[in-house]
Write an enzyme that holds these catalytic residues in place. Structure first.
Site, mmCIF file in Angstrom:
data_model
loop_
_atom_site.group_PDB
_atom_site.id
_atom_site.type_symbol
_atom_site.label_atom_id
_atom_site.label_comp_id
_atom_site.label_asym_id
_atom_site.label_seq_id
_atom_site.Cartn_x
_atom_site.Cartn_y
_atom_site.Cartn_z
ATOM 1 N N LYS A 181 3.134 23.985 -3.600
ATOM 2 C CA LYS A 181 2.015 24.923 -3.622
ATOM 3 C C LYS A 181 0.738 24.110 -3.838
ATOM 4 C CE LYS A 181 0.420 29.144 -5.963
ATOM 5 N NZ LYS A 181 0.710 30.151 -7.016
ATOM 6 N N SER A 228 0.618 35.122 -5.675
ATOM 7 C CA SER A 228 -0.240 34.161 -5.010
ATOM 8 C C SER A 228 0.517 33.075 -4.239
ATOM 9 C CB SER A 228 -1.163 33.486 -6.034
ATOM 10 O OG SER A 228 -0.419 32.699 -6.936
ATOM 11 N N SER A 237 3.411 35.782 -9.478
ATOM 12 C CA SER A 237 3.078 35.018 -8.266
ATOM 13 C C SER A 237 4.211 34.188 -7.669
ATOM 14 C CB SER A 237 1.888 34.098 -8.534
ATOM 15 O OG SER A 237 0.704 34.839 -8.564
#
Lengths: 481, 95
Positions: free
Chosen positions: A75, A150, A174
């Site tokens: 990420k 997210s 997330s």
């Protein structure tokens, strides 16, 4: 090759069926082929091939970990030395990280191959990946819908077979919500289990990194590498790390599952509810006992979360001032103008909302009414979890009220977006670990089952998810691309 | 509870956050909605509840007061917007 598990791939690498370079090329080719999913912000092709070559040598010499040569992706919230680390923001579009996050360092040490950096909501603030400066990643099951957020790029990449596994971070859901929307396995560990060093801060008392994978077995392998004490993270838990893969095969007979009535009431889509009912009956067949429980303060989780998360983010994001790194506005007339315009131009709308909200909640005269109150509510919510987990081993619930929603459907109504995180947020306030496990489909879109345990019981959660994956094949379903 | 455009300007100034004039009303509306959500907490009795700042009962760790980091000024300044002679440059503060 892109649907194999880590154990299968590791075996293939050792038997000479394929090399890490070939495996890496396969994934790089898939990333190019499915560029329209917008799962990656940066693809590190050159570095990936170098790492793959090194891994092939390590494997040939017989001195390699299970993750050696396995292509994964990070990420874009984890700092990667010499590689752009944007956090999904214009503010950091020019930021080349000067050091590695501990998580990245650990994967490098294990010999994993990093394919690139994954798309995400700006500064991890969002539930749809739509607040990303780089545009939304798309859900591979239906590209007109969001992958969740997210960690939307992470979920989309793993679901579409663009990486074997990915990292995510979870402040209010997330990891779990995008895992549910994209039909993969996601684990938010206990707060403090995985080092936050080099993981760009959003809300420091809630943020936690974790694995996003196809299977619980893969998640156990990733967590084994990610977890552990780190002196560089002041809130890292100084506790031994269990052998997660070894715990996967415990039988579930006698397992006590609690279903909080507050999580199965109004607002839960009937298609999602039906999938969960089937999943829970599967656990009954595996020998689990199911009990109804109550957690009366859960309905206060969203208000408390938004006070605490916004307050902490307004403090954390004050570091972006246009002076030492990141975006700086053109021709500032004075220092205040430099700060104000750099931040005004560098941050997107959702980030600004949360900074403003947090600044307000912490400002003189409002602190007691909002921040202090929220911290007291947080205590009550945490006590709800402790009381429930004294009666049962784990809590099961939905991850999301519905399946993935359409791109654009909630962007004009931030409150509606916040309310959709109803089932994930309380877990972060309590700091307990939780997983999302693929449990079926509703209207052709994946549904996740949430499994919540007490602090530092990731081994048990992974075991419970793995046993379910031995008798179901929802985690093996792949989208048609 | 609702916030006015003035309130938003005041908060934006505290946060040193530039907001476009045409967006002020939309922020006022969104923030008012968020405050309404937060005000729901008022309905929960929290008398005598100890605030929870952190999910785990941890004690702040201490370490020996020794240098652990090497000097990496050049490395860190390579990504700065404007530097000169090892210093970060900002607009003139003192006339």
């Amino acid at each position: 090759m892109h649907t194999k598990t880590i154990n299968q791939l590791a075996q293939g690498l050792r038997s000479g069926e394929f090399s890490s370079v070939e495996l890496t090329q396969h994934f790089l080719q898939r990333i190019r082929q499915h560029e329209s999913l917008n799962a990656f912000i940066t693809v590190t092709e050159g570095l990936a091939l170098q790492a793959a070559q090194a891994a092939d040598q390590r494997i040939a010499s017989g001195d390699a970990s299970l993750l050696a040569g396995i292509p994964i992706a990070q990420k874009d919230i984890f700092c990667t030395l010499g590689v752009k680390t944007s956090c999904g923001s214009k503010m950091l579009d020019n930021f080349i990280a000067p050091y590695n996050a501990t998580v990245v360092e650990k994967f490098n040490h294990a010999g994993a191959v990093m394919l690139g950096k994954l798309n995400m909501d700006e500064f991890a603030m969002g539930s749809s990946n739509e607040t990303s400066f780089y545009g939304p990643a798309r859900n591979p099951w239906d590209t007109q819908t969001v992958p969740g957020g997210s960690s939307g790029g992470s979920a989309a990449a793993v679901a579409a077979g663009l990486a074997v596994a990915a990292t995510g971070t979870d402040t209010g859901g997330s990891i779990r919500q995008p895992a549910a929307f994209c039909g993969i396995t996601g684990l938010k560990p206990t707060y403090g289990r995985v080092s936050r060093y080099g993981m760009i801060a959003y809300a420091s008392s809630l943020d936690q990194g974790g694995p996003m994978t196809r299977t619980a077995e893969d998640a156990a392998i990733l967590l084994q590498t990610m977890a552990g004490f780190d002196a560089k993270d002041s809130t890292s838990a100084d506790l031994p790390v269990p052998d997660y893969p070894a715990a996967l095969n415990q039988p579930l007979a006698g397992l006590k599952i609690g279903l909080p009535k507050e999580f199965f009431g109004e607002g839960l889509d009937s298609g999602v509810a039906a999938v969960l009912e089937t999943a829970i009956s599967e656990y009954r067949k595996l020998g689990a006992e199911v009990a109804d429980i109550s957690m009366p303060n859960l309905n206060m989780a969203i208000p408390a979360y938004y006070v605490i998360a916004c307050a902490e983010s307004s403090a954390n994001l004050s570091r972006y001032d246009g002076v030492r790194f990141g975006y700086r506005c053109e021709s500032p007339v004075d220092l205040t103008d430099l700060y104000t315009r750099s931040r005004g131009e560098g941050f997107g709308k959702e980030v600004k909302r949360r900074i403003l909200m947090g600044t307000y909640a912490l400002s003189a005269g409002y602190y007691d009414a909002y921040y202090l109150k929220a911290q007291k509510v947080r205590r009550l919510i945490s006590q709800d979890f402790q009381q429930a987990l004294a009666q049962v081993d784990v809590i099961m619930s939905p991850v999301t009220p519905t399946t993935a929603f359409g791109i654009g459907a909630k962007m004009d109504d931030p409150i509606a977006m916040y309310l959709a995180d109803i089932y994930t947020i309380a877990i972060n306030l309590a700091g307990v670990p939780a997983m999302s496990v693929p449990a079926g489909f509703s209207g052709g879109m994946p549904v996740g089952l949430q499994i919540i345990g007490n602090h530092f019981t990731e081994d048990r959660l992974l075991n419970i998810a793995h046993q379910y994956q031995q008798v179901t094949d929802w985690h093996q379903q792949t989208p048609t691309l | 509870m609702s916030l006015t455009a003035d309130d938003v300007n005041k908060i934006a100034h505290l946060a040193r956050l530039g907001i476009d004039k045409q967006d002020i009303d939309s922020y006022a509306k969104d923030l008012s909605g968020m405050l309404d959500l937060m005000t729901r907490m008022g309905g929960l009795d929290t008398a005598g509840v100890e605030p929870m700042a952190h999910p785990l009962d941890q004690v702040q760790r201490l370490r020996k007061d020794v240098v652990t980091e090497a000097d990496q000024r050049g490395h860190f300044q390579a990504i700065a917007p404007q530097v000169e002679d090892g210093l970060y440059l900002v607009p003139k503060v003192i006339e």
